[in-house]
Design a protein around this motif. Structure first.
Motif, short mmCIF file in Angstrom:
data_model
loop_
_atom_site.label_atom_id
_atom_site.label_comp_id
_atom_site.label_asym_id
_atom_site.label_seq_id
_atom_site.Cartn_x
_atom_site.Cartn_y
_atom_site.Cartn_z
N THR A 290 0.85 -1.19 0.00
CA THR A 290 0.00 0.00 0.00
C THR A 290 0.88 1.24 0.00
O THR A 290 1.95 1.27 0.61
CB THR A 290 -0.90 0.01 1.26
N ASN A 291 0.42 2.28 -0.66
CA ASN A 291 1.11 3.57 -0.63
C ASN A 291 0.90 4.15 0.78
O ASN A 291 -0.15 4.68 1.11
CB ASN A 291 0.54 4.50 -1.70
N LEU A 292 1.93 4.04 1.64
CA LEU A 292 1.80 4.45 3.03
C LEU A 292 1.57 5.95 3.20
O LEU A 292 0.81 6.37 4.06
CB LEU A 292 3.03 4.01 3.83
N ASP A 293 2.22 6.75 2.35
CA ASP A 293 2.02 8.20 2.45
C ASP A 293 0.57 8.56 2.19
O ASP A 293 -0.02 9.37 2.91
CB ASP A 293 2.93 8.93 1.46
N LEU A 294 -0.03 7.95 1.17
CA LEU A 294 -1.43 8.21 0.84
C LEU A 294 -2.35 7.70 1.95
O LEU A 294 -3.30 8.38 2.34
CB LEU A 294 -1.79 7.56 -0.50
N ALA A 295 -2.07 6.50 2.49
CA ALA A 295 -2.90 5.95 3.56
C ALA A 295 -2.83 6.82 4.80
O ALA A 295 -3.85 7.12 5.43
CB ALA A 295 -2.46 4.53 3.89
N MET A 296 -1.64 7.25 5.16
CA MET A 296 -1.48 8.08 6.35
C MET A 296 -2.14 9.45 6.17
O MET A 296 -2.80 9.97 7.09
CB MET A 296 0.01 8.24 6.69
N GLU A 297 -2.02 10.02 5.00
CA GLU A 297 -2.66 11.30 4.71
C GLU A 297 -4.18 11.17 4.74
O GLU A 297 -4.88 12.04 5.29
CB GLU A 297 -2.19 11.82 3.34
N SER A 298 -4.71 10.08 4.18
CA SER A 298 -6.16 9.85 4.19
C SER A 298 -6.69 9.70 5.61
O SER A 298 -7.76 10.24 5.94
CB SER A 298 -6.51 8.61 3.37
N MET A 299 -5.96 8.96 6.45
CA MET A 299 -6.39 8.77 7.83
C MET A 299 -6.38 10.10 8.58
O MET A 299 -7.31 10.43 9.32
CB MET A 299 -5.47 7.76 8.53
N GLN A 300 -5.33 10.88 8.37
CA GLN A 300 -5.20 12.17 9.04
C GLN A 300 -6.31 13.12 8.59
O GLN A 300 -6.91 13.82 9.40
CB GLN A 300 -3.83 12.75 8.74
N GLN A 301 -6.61 13.11 7.31
CA GLN A 301 -7.66 13.98 6.78
C GLN A 301 -9.04 13.56 7.29
O GLN A 301 -9.86 14.41 7.63
CB GLN A 301 -7.62 13.96 5.25
N ALA A 302 -9.29 12.26 7.36
CA ALA A 302 -10.58 11.78 7.87
C ALA A 302 -10.79 12.22 9.32
O ALA A 302 -11.88 12.64 9.70
CB ALA A 302 -10.65 10.26 7.76
N ALA A 303 -9.73 12.13 10.13
CA ALA A 303 -9.86 12.56 11.53
C ALA A 303 -10.05 14.07 11.62
O ALA A 303 -10.85 14.56 12.43
CB ALA A 303 -8.63 12.13 12.32
N SER A 304 -9.35 14.82 10.79
CA SER A 304 -9.42 16.29 10.85
C SER A 304 -10.81 16.81 10.51
O SER A 304 -11.20 17.87 10.99
CB SER A 304 -8.40 16.90 9.89
N THR A 305 -11.54 16.10 9.66
CA THR A 305 -12.86 16.58 9.24
C THR A 305 -13.96 16.23 10.25
O THR A 305 -15.05 16.76 10.15
CB THR A 305 -13.24 15.99 7.87
#
Length: 169
Positions: free
Chosen positions: A118-133
């Motif tokens: 898995t693209n870890l940078d994309l996964a980590m960014e998606s998780m961070q964005q989901a929490a931020s919203t």
């Protein structure tokens, strides 16, 4: 008169005195526990170390929001709906983790496993964005994602974020 009549009937006073002594010790020990719970309840109510609405953890299995404090016990309501009735002696005599004593903000962490490749940078960014919203997640400190383990079948990522209202679950 009762003692004299019991002696005349043939009941041994020694047996009666031993029985009454044992009964007195038993009642005394029972009342000692009740009295210690009442004293501990007054301590909790006066020093306000635990308040209604605090999120507390008494031991590994007993965690909840304080919903009631009486002179004998404290009621903790678990997020799942169960209520724990904890004797006040336990609350005063043991280590109690009060997660909202001076600050109601609380860090929550959840682990997500992603597949190898898995693209870890994309996964980590998606998780961070989901929490931020999410409306309950605080912007400061911002949500963060950490790589925590290379498991047998996945890479484990931990999403950590802060909320201001832990009593809401």
């Amino acid at each position: 008169a009762i003692l004299a009549s019991l002696a005349l009937v043939g009941i041994d006073m020694t047996a009666l005195s031993v029985f009454s002594g044992a009964l007195g010790v038993g009642i005394g020990l029972g009342l000692q526990k009740i009295a210690s719970n009442y004293v501990a309840g007054f301590i909790i109510l006066l020093d306000r170390s635990i308040r209604i609405g605090n999120v507390v953890q008494v031991d590994a299995q007993t965690t909840g929001v304080v919903s009631q404090i009486t002179t004998r016990y404290t009621v903790l309501r678990h997020a799942g709906g169960a209520e724990f009735i904890v004797p006040n002696e336990t609350m005063v005599g043991n280590i109690v983790q009060n997660q909202s004593y001076s600050d109601t903000r609380m860090r929550i962490a959840t682990t997500v496993g992603v597949a190898y490749g898995t693209n870890l940078d994309l996964a980590m960014e998606s998780m961070q964005q989901a929490a931020s919203t999410h409306p309950r997640v605080l912007a400061d400190p911002a949500p963060r994602v950490f790589l925590t383990a290379f498991a047998e079948s996945s890479i484990e990522l931990e999403l950590g974020f802060w909320i201001a209202d832990p009593e809401e679950g």
